[in-house]
Design a protein around this motif. Structure first.
Motif, mmCIF file in Angstrom:
data_model
loop_
_atom_site.group_PDB
_atom_site.id
_atom_site.type_symbol
_atom_site.label_atom_id
_atom_site.label_comp_id
_atom_site.label_asym_id
_atom_site.label_seq_id
_atom_site.Cartn_x
_atom_site.Cartn_y
_atom_site.Cartn_z
ATOM 1 N N ALA A 98 -27.097 -30.968 -104.840
ATOM 2 C CA ALA A 98 -27.925 -29.759 -105.001
ATOM 3 C C ALA A 98 -27.878 -28.834 -103.694
ATOM 4 C CB ALA A 98 -29.350 -30.095 -105.098
ATOM 5 N N VAL A 99 -27.668 -29.389 -102.519
ATOM 6 C CA VAL A 99 -27.448 -28.560 -101.452
ATOM 7 C C VAL A 99 -25.917 -28.327 -101.437
ATOM 8 C CG1 VAL A 99 -26.796 -29.042 -98.808
ATOM 9 C CG2 VAL A 99 -28.858 -29.968 -99.895
ATOM 10 N N ALA A 100 -25.051 -28.849 -101.761
ATOM 11 C CA ALA A 100 -23.691 -28.598 -101.882
ATOM 12 C C ALA A 100 -23.518 -27.198 -102.983
ATOM 13 C CB ALA A 100 -22.820 -29.565 -102.010
ATOM 14 N N THR A 101 -24.173 -27.253 -103.870
ATOM 15 C CA THR A 101 -23.935 -26.444 -105.077
ATOM 16 C C THR A 101 -24.577 -25.311 -104.756
ATOM 17 O OG1 THR A 101 -24.179 -28.006 -106.891
ATOM 18 C CG2 THR A 101 -24.757 -25.815 -107.547
ATOM 19 N N TRP A 120 -30.389 -17.733 -100.465
ATOM 20 C CA TRP A 120 -30.499 -18.317 -99.036
ATOM 21 C C TRP A 120 -31.769 -19.231 -99.193
ATOM 22 C CZ3 TRP A 120 -27.064 -19.202 -95.523
ATOM 23 C CH2 TRP A 120 -25.826 -18.381 -95.379
ATOM 24 N N TYR A 121 -32.748 -18.952 -99.743
ATOM 25 C CA TYR A 121 -33.911 -19.508 -99.732
ATOM 26 C C TYR A 121 -33.710 -20.798 -100.483
ATOM 27 C CZ TYR A 121 -38.565 -20.831 -101.463
ATOM 28 O OH TYR A 121 -39.671 -21.548 -101.642
ATOM 29 N N ASP A 122 -32.896 -20.676 -101.563
ATOM 30 C CA ASP A 122 -32.779 -22.173 -102.285
ATOM 31 C C ASP A 122 -32.121 -23.068 -101.446
ATOM 32 O OD1 ASP A 122 -33.994 -21.167 -104.722
ATOM 33 O OD2 ASP A 122 -32.004 -20.611 -105.697
ATOM 34 N N LEU A 123 -30.849 -22.596 -100.613
ATOM 35 C CA LEU A 123 -30.244 -23.407 -99.776
ATOM 36 C C LEU A 123 -31.270 -24.039 -98.678
ATOM 37 C CD1 LEU A 123 -27.790 -24.944 -98.879
ATOM 38 C CD2 LEU A 123 -27.124 -22.668 -97.770
ATOM 39 N N GLY A 124 -32.206 -23.126 -98.249
ATOM 40 C CA GLY A 124 -32.902 -23.407 -96.939
ATOM 41 C C GLY A 124 -33.974 -24.599 -97.365
ATOM 42 N N CYS A 149 -31.101 -20.316 -92.793
ATOM 43 C CA CYS A 149 -31.246 -19.805 -93.981
ATOM 44 C C CYS A 149 -32.258 -19.143 -94.585
ATOM 45 C CB CYS A 149 -31.011 -21.236 -94.934
ATOM 46 S SG CYS A 149 -29.606 -21.955 -94.974
ATOM 47 N N LEU A 150 -33.324 -19.649 -94.122
ATOM 48 C CA LEU A 150 -34.578 -19.077 -94.563
ATOM 49 C C LEU A 150 -34.775 -17.628 -93.680
ATOM 50 C CD1 LEU A 150 -36.917 -22.194 -94.633
ATOM 51 C CD2 LEU A 150 -36.273 -20.830 -96.645
ATOM 52 N N LYS A 151 -34.356 -17.391 -92.358
ATOM 53 C CA LYS A 151 -34.382 -16.111 -91.933
ATOM 54 C C LYS A 151 -33.353 -15.089 -92.749
ATOM 55 C CE LYS A 151 -33.865 -15.593 -87.489
ATOM 56 N NZ LYS A 151 -33.382 -15.847 -86.018
ATOM 57 N N GLU A 152 -32.474 -15.518 -93.284
ATOM 58 C CA GLU A 152 -31.327 -14.642 -94.153
ATOM 59 C C GLU A 152 -32.292 -14.211 -95.303
ATOM 60 O OE1 GLU A 152 -28.535 -13.708 -93.836
ATOM 61 O OE2 GLU A 152 -27.479 -14.900 -92.014
ATOM 62 N N ALA A 153 -32.927 -15.202 -95.844
ATOM 63 C CA ALA A 153 -33.673 -14.976 -97.158
ATOM 64 C C ALA A 153 -34.958 -13.951 -96.759
ATOM 65 C CB ALA A 153 -34.554 -16.257 -97.612
ATOM 66 N N ALA A 154 -35.650 -14.027 -95.761
ATOM 67 C CA ALA A 154 -36.652 -13.158 -95.272
ATOM 68 C C ALA A 154 -36.234 -11.737 -94.925
ATOM 69 C CB ALA A 154 -37.527 -13.562 -93.962
#
Length: 203
Positions: A98-101, A120-124, A149-154
């Motif tokens: 799931a991480v890789a996808t 980015w949220y999904d990956l984080g 990752c979550l900083k990118e999302a926000a």
């Protein structure tokens, strides 16, 4: 929950993955949404600790490994993919894929900021889940990667309080001041969103 529920869930997740592949084969323009569907299916599937559809799952992950091994754009998850062996498939393997996808999905780019934030949220969140489930073998995956990752999302969608809450949770044990800032940002957007971030700010 009954074993029948989990059996039906497994079949649903695997079918979703197979249908997504067929959609990409028919029309490569569906790649972004197809990889999102595959990632979501794997993430939910990883919550089933003892998969019954073991051979079908092993075949699906083997196919995924062949695709992802050729991908130049998954530096975080490539070691996880490379180490996979289909002889014994675990829920942890499913989460690693799931991480890789999700990481591979990001390489396709985004139509808009909403899609970028979601990716980015999904990956984080999936990286955070992997760290929480079994941190030992995944020394290459760090809390800093989750935070990035979550900083990118926000940053991509700053008016979505869910992303700020997730970022606050990721920061919480590492940087209390940054966690507090993220939680306050979420509460400024929606003061009714969660009591839990408020408790963390207070205490």
């Amino acid at each position: 929950m009954s074993s029948g529920f989990f059996a039906r869930a497994e079949v649903s997740f695997l079918t979703a993955i197979e249908v997504a592949w067929k959609a990409m084969e028919t029309n490569p323009g569906f790649s972004r949404i197809a990889w999102k569907i595959i990632g979501d299916s794997l993430f939910r599937y990883s919550g089933i600790q003892f998969p019954r559809e073991s051979q079908r799952l092993a075949d699906a992950l083997t196919t995924l490994k062949e695709i992802l091994e050729a991908a130049p754009s998954i530096p975080i998850s490539k070691p996880l993919v490379d180490s996979f062996s289909p002889e014994v498939v675990s829920a942890l393997n499913v989460l690693e894929f799931a991480v890789a996808t999700y990481e591979y999905r990001i390489s396709f780019g985004f139509y808009d900021d909403k899609a970028k934030a979601s990716a980015w949220y999904d990956l984080g969140v999936t990286l955070q889940t992997l760290l929480g489930r079994n941190a030992g073998p995944h020394a290459a995956i760090t809390q800093d990667q989750v935070i990035r990752c979550l900083k990118e999302a926000a940053s991509a969608e700053p008016n979505e309080e869910l992303y700020w809450i997730a970022l606050g949770d990721a920061y919480f044990l590492k940087n209390a001041k940054s966690a507090q800032h993220a939680y306050i940002s979420s509460l400024e957007l929606n003061s009714k969103v969660w009591l839990f971030p408020l408790r963390r700010i207070v205490y």
